[in-house]
Design a protein around this motif. Sequence first.
Motif, PDB file in Angstrom:
ATOM      1  N   CYS A 123       0.813  -1.215   0.000  1.00  9.81           N
ATOM      2  CA  CYS A 123       0.000   0.000   0.000  1.00  9.81           C
ATOM      3  C   CYS A 123       0.847   1.266   0.000  1.00  9.81           C
ATOM      4  CB  CYS A 123      -0.986  -0.014   1.153  1.00  9.81           C
ATOM      5  SG  CYS A 123      -0.413   0.748   2.639  1.00  9.81           S
ATOM      6  N   ASN A 125      -0.441   4.048   1.460  1.00  6.77           N
ATOM      7  CA  ASN A 125      -1.222   4.880   2.382  1.00  6.77           C
ATOM      8  C   ASN A 125      -0.514   5.041   3.729  1.00  6.77           C
ATOM      9  OD1 ASN A 125      -3.274   4.845   0.395  1.00  6.77           O
ATOM     10  ND2 ASN A 125      -3.877   2.823   1.118  1.00  6.77           N
ATOM     11  N   ALA A 126      -1.112   5.858   4.556  1.00 11.99           N
ATOM     12  CA  ALA A 126      -0.594   6.060   5.909  1.00 11.99           C
ATOM     13  C   ALA A 126      -1.795   6.138   6.847  1.00 11.99           C
ATOM     14  CB  ALA A 126       0.223   7.344   5.959  1.00 11.99           C
ATOM     15  N   CYS A 127      -2.559   5.047   6.866  1.00 10.61           N
ATOM     16  CA  CYS A 127      -3.798   5.079   7.657  1.00 10.61           C
ATOM     17  C   CYS A 127      -3.480   5.239   9.141  1.00 10.61           C
ATOM     18  CB  CYS A 127      -4.596   3.795   7.453  1.00 10.61           C
ATOM     19  SG  CYS A 127      -5.040   3.508   5.742  1.00 10.61           S
ATOM     20  N   PHE A 129      -5.187   4.359  11.546  1.00 15.61           N
ATOM     21  CA  PHE A 129      -5.671   3.222  12.339  1.00 15.61           C
ATOM     22  C   PHE A 129      -4.988   1.920  11.918  1.00 15.61           C
ATOM     23  CE2 PHE A 129      -8.477   4.240   8.811  1.00 15.61           C
ATOM     24  CZ  PHE A 129      -8.326   3.103   8.041  1.00 15.61           C
ATOM     25  N   CYS A 130      -3.906   2.030  11.141  1.00 21.82           N
ATOM     26  CA  CYS A 130      -3.295   0.817  10.578  1.00 21.82           C
ATOM     27  C   CYS A 130      -2.776  -0.093  11.697  1.00 21.82           C
ATOM     28  CB  CYS A 130      -2.154   1.192   9.641  1.00 21.82           C
ATOM     29  SG  CYS A 130      -1.414  -0.265   8.890  1.00 21.82           S
ATOM     30  N   ARG A 146       2.188  -4.783   4.317  1.00 23.25           N
ATOM     31  CA  ARG A 146       1.007  -3.942   4.046  1.00 23.25           C
ATOM     32  C   ARG A 146       0.505  -4.228   2.647  1.00 23.25           C
ATOM     33  NH1 ARG A 146       1.547   1.680   6.510  1.00 23.25           N
ATOM     34  NH2 ARG A 146       2.961   1.403   8.249  1.00 23.25           N
ATOM     35  N   THR A 161      -7.678  -0.319  -0.950  1.00 20.71           N
ATOM     36  CA  THR A 161      -8.077   1.095  -1.019  1.00 20.71           C
ATOM     37  C   THR A 161      -8.146   1.609  -2.449  1.00 20.71           C
ATOM     38  OG1 THR A 161      -5.793   1.842  -0.861  1.00 20.71           O
ATOM     39  CG2 THR A 161      -7.005   1.582   1.220  1.00 20.71           C
TER      40      THR A 161
HETATM   41  S1  SF4 Z   1      -4.623  -0.009   6.970  1.00 22.05           S
HETATM   42 FE1  SF4 Z   1      -4.140  -1.080   5.061  1.00 22.05          FE
HETATM   43  S2  SF4 Z   1      -4.154   0.479   3.497  1.00 22.05           S
HETATM   44 FE2  SF4 Z   1      -3.996   1.544   5.461  1.00 22.05          FE
HETATM   45  S3  SF4 Z   1      -1.796   1.831   5.829  1.00 22.05           S
HETATM   46 FE3  SF4 Z   1      -2.383  -0.102   6.787  1.00 22.05          FE
HETATM   47  S4  SF4 Z   1      -2.011  -1.652   5.251  1.00 22.05           S
HETATM   48 FE4  SF4 Z   1      -2.056   0.301   4.190  1.00 22.05          FE
END
Ligand code: SF4
Length: 475
Positions: A123, A125-127, A129-130, A146, A161
């Motif tokens: 991924c 992203n930088a969620c 809540f990851c 990830r 995503t």
């Molecule tokens: S929750 Fe999923 S999409 Fe978001 S940062 Fe973590 S691995 Fe990546």
Amino acid sequence: MGFEEADTMPQSSLPTVPQYAASVANYCASRHPDAEGALVISVVPESPADDLGIEPGMRVLSVNGHELTDMIVWLWETDDLEADLEVFDPRDNTVARATIERFPGEEWGVEFDGAVFDGMRTCVNACIFCFMNMLPKESRDSLSIRDDDYRLSFLQGNFVTLTNMSDAEVDDAIGKMLSPMNVSLHAINPECRRKLIGRNAPRGIEVLERFLDAGIEIHAQIVLCPGINDGDELLATLEYVEQHPGITSLAIVPLGFTKHQKRFTTSYSDDVEGSRAVVKLLEPFQERARATRGCTVFQLADEFYVDAELDVPPAETYDGFPQFYDGIGMLRSFLDEVEELRCSHMDDVERVGEYLSQRDASVIVVCGEAAQRTFDAFCALFSSNAQVLTQAIKNEYFGGNVNVTGLICACDLLAQLPEDLSSAIVLIPEVIYNYDGLTLDGETREFVERSLAARGACVKTCVSSPYKMLDELGE
Ligand code: SF4
């Protein structure tokens, strides 16, 4: 061997990382440089693959001239009665080409190692809540991969995503009508999405809308974070889903956090009123969907009902459980099976109870804290003579608000079960082990079972289904 010609394998087998349009962030491919094509792990005797001379250990490099990068290519290109293959044989380092043929309805008879062969898409992203960012430092590396691979969304139901897809990949997915797809939505408001998942958030919506316009069915998911994408933000996201009938189910799961991070200290697990407010917010959307579309569409994770101290909804509201493995409807399904046992199979329950009494065995049914009340319903089927009780394992390894059965770790299990387990049957949910038989803290199933057996326990491991659990206890 049915191959017609052989070449020496070219030695330059470095992975090719695709190029993207400027608006798409690059991602890493985790492919091993020596691993081109798809590794064959088994071949059915007398199948077309066997007839052609394909053997385990060989690699199928291409099909009909297309590089075999994943099972989608395989399924797409081998849909007919014949296909041209390029196969690498590691024994003599050669590549052979041949046409594989089959009769109508016949399987090809070849099994590959996995579903994607050119490296998992990771991924961009930088969620906030990851869960990967909330793991203990000593966690094994494989836990922190990830993955965000649209191909696995179609092939295995992983949530993605869509933020790392190039235009060419979007076109390809639409051309092949990869439907349904599981998509992490989280929020529709751009600012909120950016706050939740980072600067690539807009690309996800762009791709989602192209998929919807093309008629691809979407199962969506929201990780609900208190104070961030709930309240009015959630309302806006629900309205968006309502306006897009191509989104056929929406699962809302509560934020989970561990003690190995500093951002979150609270979630729905310690907010009964907050959880009830979410249940309430969804109700008009559910009712409208049932009235206009004949299904509920908007679903809450089981944890919300546990947190809200409410009963889980009836089975008919789960639309056939499309998001069961996302924790939507598992408790309802378990409770309904208990009820079936009570209504139609009490003779079997009594027989097992009698058997346990004769053995003078007590039964410890292991579960996470969130599921204890539900698992108690199974134990209540037995008369008091049989001594069948749950033991909820508190998750000290992850800490925070982690309390589900699937995340139980070996260290907590072994620390919290009694030292003396003589004459005890310990029923362990299979879901605590991964495909390789490892717990999340990296212990093997064999180690767990041996450790408990050393304390005198008879250990049984099975899926968390009342029917299966009953069968297991009766053996
Ligand atoms: S929750 Fe999923 S999409 Fe978001 S940062 Fe973590 S691995 Fe990546």
